[in-house]
Design an enzyme around this catalytic site. Structure first.
Site, PDB file in Angstrom:
ATOM      1  N   TYR A   1       0.832  -1.198   0.000  1.00  5.56           N
ATOM      2  CA  TYR A   1       0.000   0.000   0.000  1.00  5.56           C
ATOM      3  C   TYR A   1       0.875   1.259   0.000  1.00  5.56           C
ATOM      4  O   TYR A   1       1.374   1.697   1.035  1.00  5.56           O
ATOM      5  CB  TYR A   1      -0.926   0.021   1.217  1.00  5.56           C
TER       6      TYR A   1
ATOM      7  N   HIS B   1       0.159 -12.253   1.110  1.00  2.99           N
ATOM      8  CA  HIS B   1      -0.609 -11.225   0.407  1.00  2.99           C
ATOM      9  C   HIS B   1      -0.669 -11.474  -1.105  1.00  2.99           C
ATOM     10  O   HIS B   1       0.363 -11.640  -1.750  1.00  2.99           O
ATOM     11  CB  HIS B   1       0.029  -9.856   0.655  1.00  2.99           C
TER      12      HIS B   1
END
Length: 331
Positions: free
Chosen positions: A58, A141
């Site tokens: 992110y 992830h």
């Protein structure tokens, strides 16, 4: 404001039913300054949110840095923090470029790495950016395209970190319910974070994943409950995003039909979107991406407003809710 806390799997790690999703703190789609991010995080804390989720991906570290800056001022045992592994951040010359979907200078590039050494390095790097002494929940992830490596090498590395007490709970965060189901059945994680596949618009997790999690005692954290924004308003306009792309006319029509039923029951679409995943007993909580103080206050107000049980029977009667969805007793 107090929020209910649910434990992940059989661990002692608990999360509030509403969690703060850190994707927007990385400057998703548009720039975000540190002060605005800090105000959003403080508003979440003031509202009683105690679960905070982030990832190196992110904003190539910006989300972790901003989240850690706020959380370092709080008692360490008062919150639960999750981050993710699978991408290492390698410095590079940005040469005036911005980063993928995040409006930040491209100072780093991502390198996929689900090896034991790569995961341990990722954890060390995350702790440095966060400025914290530990991570509570660690997820593999976006391993869809690297799933065999993640399952064979990545998950055992997470289990090792859990056994060492470095992390409290482990699992994976993905959008593919089938691969998460394999992980649940073959590895037995504590929790999985499912992105956008257990929402008012997508019920595919009911096929296999949620039954498998119920059977194995694995907790689910539902993320992207607004499907990238399409369910964040009552009457989305053309161009509204669904799963990071512009929604087609059929999806827009469906949301407007959902809005009609919600309106008849005095409920907003965002209220229903946040309440829906929690109908299933396997779901421990939801993680909602937020970037401003105003968004936090709006989402908390919607989340904490009770949804009448009759809404769900109304949606089911209109063919807008899967028949397999567990429903509360009608009021």
């Amino acid at each position: 404001m107090d929020m209910d806390t649910h434990r992940l799997g059989t661990t002692s790690t608990g999360i509030t039913r509403l969690g703060f999703g850190g994707g927007p703190l990385g400057g998703l789609y548009e720039p975000l300054d540190d002060a605005t991010a800090a105000r959003a995080l403080e508003a979440a804390w003031e509202a009683g949110i105690r679960y905070f989720d982030t990832a190196p991906h992110y904003g190539i570290g910006h989300s972790e840095r901003r989240m850690g800056q706020m959380l370092r001022s709080k008692p360490r045992d008062a919150f639960t923090l999750s981050t993710k592994v699978g991408r290492l951040l390698v410095p590079q010359d940005p040469q005036g470029r911005t980063d993928e979907s995040f409006a930040v200078p491209a100072t780093h590039r991502r390198v996929w790495d689900f090896t034991r050494d790569g995961i341990r390095r990722s954890v060390e790097d995350s702790l440095t950016r966060l400025g914290l002494d530990r991570i509570d929940v660690l997820y593999l992830h976006d391993a869809e395209q690297h799933f065999e490596d993640a399952l064979r090498h990545g998950y055992p590395a997470l289990a090792e970190l859990r056994a060492e007490g470095v992390v409290g709970a482990i699992g994976a965060g993905m959008y593919h319910p089938g691969k998460l189901t394999r992980l649940v059945r073959e590895a037995g994680p504590d929790a999985v974070m499912l992105s956008g596949r257990h929402t008012l618009l997508d019920h595919s997790a009911l096929d296999e994943l949620l039954p498998a999690c119920t059977e194995r005692g694995v907790s689910v954290v539902a993320a992207s409950v607004f499907n990238s924004g399409l369910l964040a308003t009552d009457r989305p306009a053309p161009g509204a995003r669904y799963d990071y792309a512009a929604a087609g006319p059929e999806l827009l029509k469906r949301v407007h039909r959902i809005a009609d039923v919600c309106q008849a029951h005095g409920v907003s679409v965002p209220q229903a979107a946040m309440a829906f995943p929690l109908l299933h007993p396997a779901v421990a909580g939801i993680a909602v991406g937020m970037r401003t103080e105003e968004e936090v206050r709006r989402n908390v107000a919607a989340f904490t407003t009770p949804v009448p049980p009759d809404l769900w029977t109304g949606l089911r009667a209109e063919g807008l809710l899967d028949e397999r969805t567990p429903l509360p007793p009608a009021g």
